[in-house]
Design an enzyme around this catalytic site. Structure first.
Site, short mmCIF file in Angstrom:
data_model
loop_
_atom_site.label_atom_id
_atom_site.label_comp_id
_atom_site.label_asym_id
_atom_site.label_seq_id
_atom_site.Cartn_x
_atom_site.Cartn_y
_atom_site.Cartn_z
N SER A 46 -1.18 0.06 2.38
CA SER A 46 -0.37 0.16 1.23
C SER A 46 1.00 0.40 1.25
O SER A 46 1.93 0.08 0.54
CB SER A 46 -1.10 0.83 -0.12
OG SER A 46 -1.02 2.04 0.26
N LYS A 102 7.95 6.63 -0.57
CA LYS A 102 6.83 5.53 -1.15
C LYS A 102 6.87 5.68 -2.60
O LYS A 102 6.86 6.90 -3.14
CB LYS A 102 5.65 5.75 -0.36
CG LYS A 102 4.48 4.67 -0.89
CD LYS A 102 3.17 5.08 -0.24
CE LYS A 102 2.07 4.09 -0.77
NZ LYS A 102 0.98 4.38 0.11
N SER A 140 -3.54 3.21 5.21
CA SER A 140 -2.28 2.65 4.61
C SER A 140 -1.11 3.22 5.18
O SER A 140 -0.02 2.82 4.88
CB SER A 140 -2.16 3.15 2.95
OG SER A 140 -2.77 2.36 2.30
N1 GLN Z 1 -6.41 -0.75 2.58
C1 GLN Z 1 -7.32 0.24 1.94
C2 GLN Z 1 -7.38 0.32 0.54
O1 GLN Z 1 -7.30 -0.92 0.15
C3 GLN Z 1 -6.58 1.38 2.05
C4 GLN Z 1 -5.65 1.79 1.36
C5 GLN Z 1 -4.76 3.31 1.56
O2 GLN Z 1 -5.05 3.65 2.60
N2 GLN Z 1 -4.14 3.67 0.30
O3 GLN Z 1 -8.17 0.86 -0.06
#
Ligand code: GLN
Length: 495
Positions: A160, A81, A184
């Site tokens: 994400s 990532k 995420s």
């Molecule tokens: N979807 C969540 C957010 O937008 C979690 C994102 C994540 O875990 N990095 O904050």
């Protein structure tokens, strides 16, 4: 194994064993993945491929394999990532503000993987600074889910870590690193039929990972199987003095924990996770999950997590608050892109206005507001109190059970642009996952079935702090019972 069989079909564990048995070489394995990655532009999973580096590493691995000197992950190609700093390889967190930032250092988690012999195929797409649930906020454009329904509408791979989940689902790497602040790792895994493991907070070092919300961020793997996740975590985890929140606790061989025996395990089912508007097929799958665990010898117990309904509001104060502080460093002076301005304040404003996307700016505004004098007590302190109550809910539940079983997401993969228009709708994706981050616990999403449109659905297991061995053991039993073996059709493959 013959020369022309498709090596990318192997799980990470099978590839490891095949290399050791000299059924094929690390270079052959790596080339198979490089070719698939090169033919996968339509998915936009990799935003930077590093085939030369991968082949050099594979050559070194072949030497070690020949010398009988193989390390645990020797010669196994994976994706990373773009939130993980990689020495000498561009790292952007998929934000324009980082421009062509090329770190001179390696994140601890990826360093651990390379020291164990894994090799990198390239950097994977994600939501900008990991803020999002659909990978649509990336400065490199959206990543597309390899899974489609019959009408061929492009679907999101979750976020994400959408690049990580899409890459694993499309066999563009044996596994991928990912990060999870509110879901995420687990949500994109659920939306792509892959396994996503968020370890206990502190299990993996955050050093060298671009920070989003430091008290919630945690690295973990997305992989094809529970066993592969266990193998990856054994390498990724470990104490690191450079991250003061990294736990000084020994790392077991997580693969050895997969005994297949969960007799007597108490599986808690939290009533509050029966949210309105959850499709009945997810409800049915959840029930099916309970039956599978019971058939394997577990005991199903009802538990209550009464503060669940406050988790999303608390998360969407705490995470933006921490982000507004973490992202203050991107000022046009120290990193990446700069836009000139009339004076220094104007330069900051121009740089940050042009360099951050809309969702990141929204979070920074919310976070700065919540932390500002006069509002701090009303919002931020309140959210911290709620966080404490949520952690206590779990502590109480674990007096009655050993792991919790829930759905991972309230829906299957959705169409591009669908939730983008309404940020609140997007935030609802995390309803079953954020509580786990707020409490610092480990959680895993296991592919458990298909919805009526043929899209994957996941079930989540939540463990006790540093209870990853028990969690993985239960997850493997769930995985075996579900027997998920569907694959997406390869509409994207240009080769
Ligand atoms: N979807 C969540 C957010 O937008 C979690 C994102 C994540 O875990 N990095 O904050």
């Amino acid at each position: 194994m013959t020369q022309d069989s498709d090596l990318t079909r192997l799980t990470l564990a099978q590839a490891r064993d095949g290399l050791r048995a000299k059924s094929f070489s690390a270079q052959e394995l790596t080339r198979s993945f490089i070719d698939r990655v090169a033919a996968s532009d339509k998915l936009n999973a990799y935003i930077l491929a590093t085939p030369e580096l991968a082949l050099e590493a594979a050559t070194r691995s072949d030497k070690r394999l020949a010398d009988g000197d193989a390390r645990p992950l020797e010669g196994l190609p994976i994706g990373v990532k773009d939130l993980f700093c990689t020495s000498g390889v561009r790292t952007t967190a998929c934000s324009d503000i980082l421009g062509d930032f090329t770190p001179t250092y390696e994140s601890k988690v990826t360093e651990n993987l390379w020291q164990d012999g894994a090799l990198m195929l390239g950097k994977l797409n994600n939501d900008e600074f990991a803020m999002g649930s659909s990978n649509e906020t990336s400065a490199f454009g959206p990543c597309i889910n390899p899974w489609q329904t019959d009408d061929k509408t492009p679907l999101v791979p979750g976020g994400s870590s959408g690049g990580s989940s899409a890459a694993v689902a499309a066999r563009l790497g044996l596994a991928a690193t990912a990060t999870d602040t509110g879901g995420s790792i687990r949500q994109p895994a659920a939306l792509t039929g892959t396994v996503g493991l968020k370890p206990t907070y502190g299990r993996c070092s955050r050093w060298g990972i671009v920070a989003f919300a430091s008290s919630l961020d945690q690295a973990g793997p997305i992989a094809r199987t529970v066993r592969d996740s266990a193998i990856m975590l054994t390498s990724m985890a470990g104490h690191d003095a450079r991250d003061t929140t990294s736990a000084d606790i020994s790392v077991p061989d997580f693969e050895a924990a997969l005994t297949g025996d969960i007799r007597g395990l108490r599986v808690g089912v939290p009533q509050e996770y029966r949210v309105d508007a959850m499709p009945s097929e997810i409800e049915t799958l959840w029930q099916q999950g309970m039956d599978w665990m019971r058939d394997a010898g577990a005991e199903i117990v009802d538990v209550s997590l009464p503060h669940t309904k406050y988790a999303l509001p608390a998360y969407y104060i705490i995470a933006p608050a921490e982000a507004s502080s973490n992202l203050a460093r991107y000022d046009g002076v120290r990193y990446g892109a700069r836009k000139p301005g009339a004076d220094i304040d104007d330069m900051y404003a121009q740089t940050r206005g042009a360099g951050f996307g809309e969702e990141v700016q929204r979070r920074l505004l919310i976070g700065t507001y919540a932390l500002s004098a006069g509002y701090y007590d009303a919002y931020y302190l309140k959210a911290l109190q709620v966080r404490r109550l949520i952690a206590q809910d779990f502590e109480k539940a674990y007096e009655k059970c050993d792991v919790l079983l829930t759905p991972t997401t309230p829906s299957a993969a959705f169409a591009l642009d669908k939730a983008q228009a309404d940020p609140l709708e997007m935030y609802l994706n995390d309803v079953f996952t954020v509580t786990v981050n707020l409490a610092g616990l480990p959680g895993i999403s296991v592919p458990a079935g298909l919805d009526a449109n043929g899209l994957p659905l996941g079930l989540q297991l939540i463990g006790k702090a540093f209870g990853e061995e028990e969690l993985l053991r239960a997850a493997e039993v769930l995985e075996t019972a579900a027997g998920f073996s569907s694959e997406p059709t390869e509409w994207w493959n240009a080769s």
